[in-house]
Structures are given as C-alpha cells and as structure tokens.
Design an enzyme around this catalytic site. Sequence first.
Site, short mmCIF file in Angstrom:
data_model
loop_
_atom_site.label_atom_id
_atom_site.label_comp_id
_atom_site.label_asym_id
_atom_site.label_seq_id
_atom_site.Cartn_x
_atom_site.Cartn_y
_atom_site.Cartn_z
N ASN A 42 2.40 -31.57 -70.10
CA ASN A 42 3.16 -32.75 -69.72
C ASN A 42 2.33 -33.99 -70.05
O ASN A 42 1.12 -34.02 -69.86
CB ASN A 42 3.58 -32.71 -68.24
N GLU A 44 2.53 -37.86 -69.18
CA GLU A 44 3.20 -38.88 -68.38
C GLU A 44 2.97 -40.26 -68.98
O GLU A 44 2.10 -40.45 -69.83
CB GLU A 44 2.69 -38.81 -66.93
N GLU A 55 7.04 -28.14 -71.67
CA GLU A 55 7.89 -27.24 -72.46
C GLU A 55 8.40 -27.93 -73.71
O GLU A 55 8.37 -27.38 -74.81
CB GLU A 55 9.09 -26.76 -71.64
N CYS A 86 12.79 -27.96 -66.14
CA CYS A 86 13.80 -28.90 -65.68
C CYS A 86 15.06 -28.75 -66.54
O CYS A 86 15.07 -28.04 -67.55
CB CYS A 86 13.26 -30.33 -65.73
N CYS A 89 14.70 -29.68 -70.29
CA CYS A 89 13.95 -28.67 -71.05
C CYS A 89 14.78 -27.41 -71.26
O CYS A 89 14.70 -26.77 -72.32
CB CYS A 89 12.64 -28.32 -70.33
ZN ZN Z 1 11.27 -30.54 -68.42
#
Ligand code: ZN
Length: 128
Positions: A42, A44, A55, A86, A89
């Site tokens: 990830n 950010e 992902e 999520c 994704c």
């Molecule tokens: Zn996601």
Amino acid sequence: MEDTELLQMAIEAKKNAYAPYSHYQVGAAVLTGGKHVYTGVNVENVSFGATNCAERTAVFKAVSEGEKKIIAVAVAGSGDTIPYPCGICRQVLAEFGDQGTRVICSNSNGSYEVHTLGELLPHAFKLR
Ligand SMILES: [Zn+2]
C-alpha cells in the site's frame, strides 16, 4: 506454487509499505498465468484519495510487464484481523482473474484464510 509460499512473498513485501497515516502496512503478491510473481504494497498519500492498495500495486506491476492473467493473490496485513481486499481491488482482480482465482489473506499473526474471487465478488461489473 504453494499458497504459503506466495503468502511469504507478500509478508516480505509488506516491509516496504508506505503507510505513514494509517500505520496499517499491507503487502501483496500475485501469481500470474506466466508463472511469475509480482509484489506490491500500500502506498498512502497525504491526499488520501490518491492512496493505492497493495493488491492493485501488485496487479498493475504485473500488467505493466505484459501479464494479463492472475491465478492467485496473497495479501498480508499488519493488523489482528484478516485483511480481505477492498471493493475496488476485488473489481481490479476480476479484470484479470476469474471466479476460481485464489485469494489468500493473512493477518500479522500468520493466521490466514483462502477464498476464491468468486466468493468475494460473485457479481463483478462487466460490460457484457
Ligand atoms: Zn484495495
């Protein structure tokens, strides 16, 4: 490739997560139809909407290298709960995977679950 092997690569990738705001690090590893593995984390951003999940980072790396088929994805999170992908994704995974694509999700304690993409997103958006 064993699910645990792919998961280990996601756990290793997690070390590079850029998560100064949520402090929730995630690593991912996708196994492609070409039998290659691409990892992601990830990333950010201070403008939260610009954040990218692990992902999607991994999938986009794979696609940018010419891969168009995702066989399995492993996701390793830094929390106590199992980190399911999520919704965004899941839709991205559906673009390159299928109902049988394996999704291996692990928390920071090493507990993991294996689902299929069909279980997580049974009615993906499609144009036809
Ligand atoms: Zn996601």
